[in-house]
Design a protein around this motif. Structure first.
Motif, mmCIF file in Angstrom:
data_model
loop_
_atom_site.group_PDB
_atom_site.id
_atom_site.type_symbol
_atom_site.label_atom_id
_atom_site.label_comp_id
_atom_site.label_asym_id
_atom_site.label_seq_id
_atom_site.Cartn_x
_atom_site.Cartn_y
_atom_site.Cartn_z
ATOM 1 N N GLY A 1 -9.835 2.472 -4.109
ATOM 2 C CA GLY A 1 -9.065 3.968 -3.771
ATOM 3 C C GLY A 1 -7.635 3.802 -3.204
ATOM 4 N N ASP A 2 -7.238 2.491 -2.841
ATOM 5 C CA ASP A 2 -5.878 2.455 -2.363
ATOM 6 C C ASP A 2 -5.031 2.494 -3.597
ATOM 7 O OD1 ASP A 2 -6.491 1.906 0.159
ATOM 8 O OD2 ASP A 2 -6.432 -0.300 0.123
ATOM 9 N N ASP A 3 -3.678 3.184 -3.424
ATOM 10 C CA ASP A 3 -2.684 3.149 -4.320
ATOM 11 C C ASP A 3 -1.834 1.914 -3.778
ATOM 12 O OD1 ASP A 3 -3.673 4.982 -5.875
ATOM 13 O OD2 ASP A 3 -2.699 6.856 -4.455
ATOM 14 N N LEU A 4 -1.433 1.159 -4.753
ATOM 15 C CA LEU A 4 -0.451 0.091 -4.498
ATOM 16 C C LEU A 4 0.741 0.192 -5.389
ATOM 17 C CD1 LEU A 4 -3.069 -3.096 -4.673
ATOM 18 C CD2 LEU A 4 -2.345 -1.448 -2.639
ATOM 19 N N THR A 5 1.944 -0.288 -4.850
ATOM 20 C CA THR A 5 2.830 -0.557 -5.747
ATOM 21 C C THR A 5 3.274 -2.220 -5.637
ATOM 22 O OG1 THR A 5 4.270 0.091 -4.067
ATOM 23 C CG2 THR A 5 3.715 1.881 -5.439
ATOM 24 N N PRO B 1 2.749 3.940 -8.519
ATOM 25 C CA PRO B 1 1.415 3.553 -7.882
ATOM 26 C C PRO B 1 0.122 3.369 -8.765
ATOM 27 C CG PRO B 1 2.518 5.592 -6.898
ATOM 28 C CD PRO B 1 3.266 5.153 -8.283
ATOM 29 N N ILE B 2 -0.502 2.375 -8.526
ATOM 30 C CA ILE B 2 -1.713 2.007 -9.406
ATOM 31 C C ILE B 2 -3.029 2.242 -8.373
ATOM 32 C CG2 ILE B 2 -2.971 0.292 -10.561
ATOM 33 C CD1 ILE B 2 -0.604 1.454 -12.122
ATOM 34 N N GLU B 3 -4.072 2.905 -8.856
ATOM 35 C CA GLU B 3 -5.230 2.934 -7.828
ATOM 36 C C GLU B 3 -6.070 1.770 -8.319
ATOM 37 O OE1 GLU B 3 -8.514 5.916 -6.882
ATOM 38 O OE2 GLU B 3 -7.844 6.111 -8.950
ATOM 39 N N VAL B 4 -6.423 1.170 -7.077
ATOM 40 C CA VAL B 4 -7.428 0.083 -7.017
ATOM 41 C C VAL B 4 -8.806 0.552 -7.260
ATOM 42 C CG1 VAL B 4 -8.506 -1.724 -5.686
ATOM 43 C CG2 VAL B 4 -6.233 -1.342 -4.999
ATOM 44 N N ARG B 5 -9.285 -0.217 -8.504
ATOM 45 C CA ARG B 5 -10.573 0.186 -8.921
ATOM 46 C C ARG B 5 -11.738 -0.829 -8.694
ATOM 47 N NH1 ARG B 5 -10.531 3.909 -13.522
ATOM 48 N NH2 ARG B 5 -8.887 5.428 -12.870
ATOM 49 N N ILE B 6 -12.919 -0.306 -8.848
ATOM 50 C CA ILE B 6 -14.012 -1.300 -8.840
ATOM 51 C C ILE B 6 -14.367 -1.439 -10.470
ATOM 52 C CG2 ILE B 6 -16.222 -1.842 -8.232
ATOM 53 C CD1 ILE B 6 -16.006 0.353 -5.935
ATOM 54 N N ALA B 7 -14.638 -2.672 -10.790
ATOM 55 C CA ALA B 7 -15.207 -2.843 -12.156
ATOM 56 C C ALA B 7 -16.308 -1.782 -12.375
ATOM 57 C CB ALA B 7 -15.327 -4.296 -12.386
ATOM 58 N N GLY B 8 -16.234 -1.031 -13.499
ATOM 59 C CA GLY B 8 -17.373 -0.095 -13.757
ATOM 60 C C GLY B 8 -17.094 1.097 -13.522
ATOM 61 N N ASN C 1 0.771 -1.288 0.020
ATOM 62 C CA ASN C 1 0.098 0.071 -0.003
ATOM 63 C C ASN C 1 0.759 1.025 -0.019
ATOM 64 O OD1 ASN C 1 -1.566 2.458 0.977
ATOM 65 N ND2 ASN C 1 -3.053 0.916 1.784
ATOM 66 N N ASN C 2 0.835 2.034 -1.063
ATOM 67 C CA ASN C 2 1.720 3.148 -1.279
ATOM 68 C C ASN C 2 1.750 4.077 -0.145
ATOM 69 O OD1 ASN C 2 3.888 4.254 -3.062
ATOM 70 N ND2 ASN C 2 2.296 5.775 -3.466
ATOM 71 N N ARG C 3 0.323 4.347 0.520
ATOM 72 C CA ARG C 3 0.361 5.349 1.314
ATOM 73 C C ARG C 3 0.504 4.925 2.694
ATOM 74 N NH1 ARG C 3 -4.174 5.073 4.564
ATOM 75 N NH2 ARG C 3 -5.208 3.744 3.104
ATOM 76 N N THR C 4 0.466 3.620 3.068
ATOM 77 C CA THR C 4 0.955 2.980 4.368
ATOM 78 C C THR C 4 2.174 2.432 4.558
ATOM 79 O OG1 THR C 4 -0.053 1.034 4.199
ATOM 80 C CG2 THR C 4 -1.473 2.851 5.359
ATOM 81 N N GLY C 5 2.477 1.816 3.220
ATOM 82 C CA GLY C 5 3.827 0.848 3.076
ATOM 83 C C GLY C 5 3.682 -0.454 3.645
ATOM 84 N N ALA C 6 2.407 -0.585 3.804
ATOM 85 C CA ALA C 6 2.183 -2.166 4.444
ATOM 86 C C ALA C 6 1.751 -3.132 3.422
ATOM 87 C CB ALA C 6 0.880 -2.165 5.344
ATOM 88 N N LYS C 7 2.196 -4.365 3.402
ATOM 89 C CA LYS C 7 2.107 -5.577 2.672
ATOM 90 C C LYS C 7 0.603 -5.935 2.535
ATOM 91 C CE LYS C 7 3.616 -9.629 3.386
ATOM 92 N NZ LYS C 7 4.394 -10.845 3.665
#
Length: 177
Positions: A90-94, A107-114, A55-61
């Protein structure tokens, strides 16, 4: 080049970390899309190591074990139950190389389909964007990122077509057609 110089160069290169040899190709994280209770992670890994989602914001796996995204040397679409990943829209992941957590993707933003426009809501604007795209009249401002197109692929079959727009209508109405 003399045999001795070539042997010395080979020895030097073999002592470098794998990530230093593969910086130009590395890992690419293309999209992370939630479809119902399944998360589709689209990534390429040209390193000889496994990837880890952070998680790019928190650094957590965000995954339960380090080798979940271990497909070195290939492009992979991996479907994972949402219950196994600690993510939300909405989470940003790397994605980073396990052997070198400084070798990470953008970073890539987690999206909901649609959710085509990335506003964390599936609504009529998303329908208008998909309809225009399918009818061959794409917007000047959409798609801007690979995540936009991945979110438009409602059924995850790799193409955006009339089936996806029917699934989006179903999602908007909240009932099956």
């Amino acid at each position: 080049m003399s045999f001795t110089k070539q042997l010395t160069l080979t020895a030097l290169l073999s002592t470098l970390p794998l990530t230093a040899l593969a910086d130009s190709t590395g890992i690419e994280l293309d999209s992370v899309v939630i479809r119902n209770d399944v998360v589709t992670v689209d990534y390429s890994n040209n390193l000889r190591t496994c990837g880890v989602l952070l998680n790019n914001r928190t650094g957590a796996k965000v995954q339960p074990h380090a080798k979940m995204f271990c497909e070195p040397g290939r492009h992979t679409l991996k479907d994972v139950p949402l219950s196994r990943l600690h993510i939300r829209p909405g989470d940003d992941l790397t994605m980073c190389a396990i052997s070198d957590l400084t070798n990470c993707t953008d970073p890539i933003e987690v999206r909901i389909a649609g959710d085509l426009d990335g506003d964390h809501d599936v609504n009529i604007i998303d329908f208008q964007l998909m309809h225009a795209s399918i009818m061959g009249e794409p917007s000047d401002w959409w798609p801007t990122m690979q995540e936009d197109e991945a979110a438009a692929d409602m059924n995850g079959d790799g193409v955006v077509n009339v089936i996806d727009i029917l699934m989006l209508i179903e999602a908007l109405w909240g009932e099956e057609l």
